[in-house]
Enzyme design. Structure first.
Site, mmCIF file in Angstrom:
data_model
loop_
_atom_site.group_PDB
_atom_site.id
_atom_site.type_symbol
_atom_site.label_atom_id
_atom_site.label_comp_id
_atom_site.label_asym_id
_atom_site.label_seq_id
_atom_site.Cartn_x
_atom_site.Cartn_y
_atom_site.Cartn_z
ATOM 1 N N ASP A 27 57.322 36.899 -2.481
ATOM 2 C CA ASP A 27 57.779 37.640 -2.866
ATOM 3 C C ASP A 27 58.676 38.138 -1.804
ATOM 4 O O ASP A 27 57.906 38.073 -0.445
ATOM 5 C CB ASP A 27 57.359 39.359 -3.610
ATOM 6 C CG ASP A 27 57.091 38.691 -4.703
ATOM 7 O OD1 ASP A 27 57.732 38.032 -5.196
ATOM 8 O OD2 ASP A 27 56.154 39.613 -5.252
ATOM 9 N N ASP B 175 62.006 37.521 -10.289
ATOM 10 C CA ASP B 175 61.746 39.023 -10.628
ATOM 11 C C ASP B 175 62.493 39.479 -11.380
ATOM 12 O O ASP B 175 62.996 40.489 -12.560
ATOM 13 C CB ASP B 175 61.186 40.040 -9.981
ATOM 14 C CG ASP B 175 59.750 39.752 -8.927
ATOM 15 O OD1 ASP B 175 58.774 39.119 -9.844
ATOM 16 O OD2 ASP B 175 58.943 40.131 -8.392
#
Length: 166
Positions: free
Chosen positions: A122, A139
């Site tokens: 991330d 995401d």
């Protein structure tokens, strides 16, 4: 008699494009930030690149367990197969796009990342806008894909209701 055009290949193309964009962005970020947890680089205003190793899933569930990693990988495989079957039956563009984005996001995050790194990479950090999570392209694709499915569902329901009242 009206022929039905199936849009499965559209969904698969969107899934492939999503995986490619996700993985290219992660390779780029890994080259810029390295793999060091917490390293950050300010970009524009509230947007920063911040390296976060996401070992769990939402709200840290299954975090720190190697069996949790493999459980998430197995679950993702089942979800991707189910969505791929659903995509073959898609006849409307919005659901085809949404399903494709979800498939691509699941493959990018929960299959490739977890197998290759043991965690999800991330890096998109907008916490200065009071959004507390760091996320990635996969995401975003999953979130947009779900939104497209919901929009289509609402539009379909609205059409159904308007036809019933006529």
């Amino acid at each position: 008699m009206k022929s039905i055009t199936r849009l499965g290949w559209t969904a698969y193309a969107v899934a492939a494009a999503t995986v490619v964009l996700d993985q290219i962005s992660k390779l780029w970020v890994l080259s810029v930030l390295s793999r060091e947890q917490g390293s950050t680089l300010p970009l524009l205003g509230p947007l920063h690149l911040t390296m976060v190793h996401n070992y769990g899933m939402s709200f840290g569930l299954l975090r720190g367990n190697d069996w949790g990693r493999w459980l998430l990988i197995g679950f993702s495989i089942v979800v991707v197969i189910g969505l791929a079957i659903w995509a073959r039956k898609a006849v409307k563009l919005l659901p085809a796009l949404g399903i494709g984005m979800i498939i691509g996001g699941a493959i990018g995050n929960n299959l490739i990342d977890r197998v290759q790194y043991g965690y999800v990479v991330d890096f998109i950090d907008v916490s200065r806008l009071y959004f507390p999570w760091v996320f990635n392209v996969a995401d975003s694709a999953i979130s947009i894909g779900v939104a497209l499915l919901l929009i289509d569902s609402f539009w379909s329901e609205e059409k159904k209701l308007s036809h019933q009242t006529e």
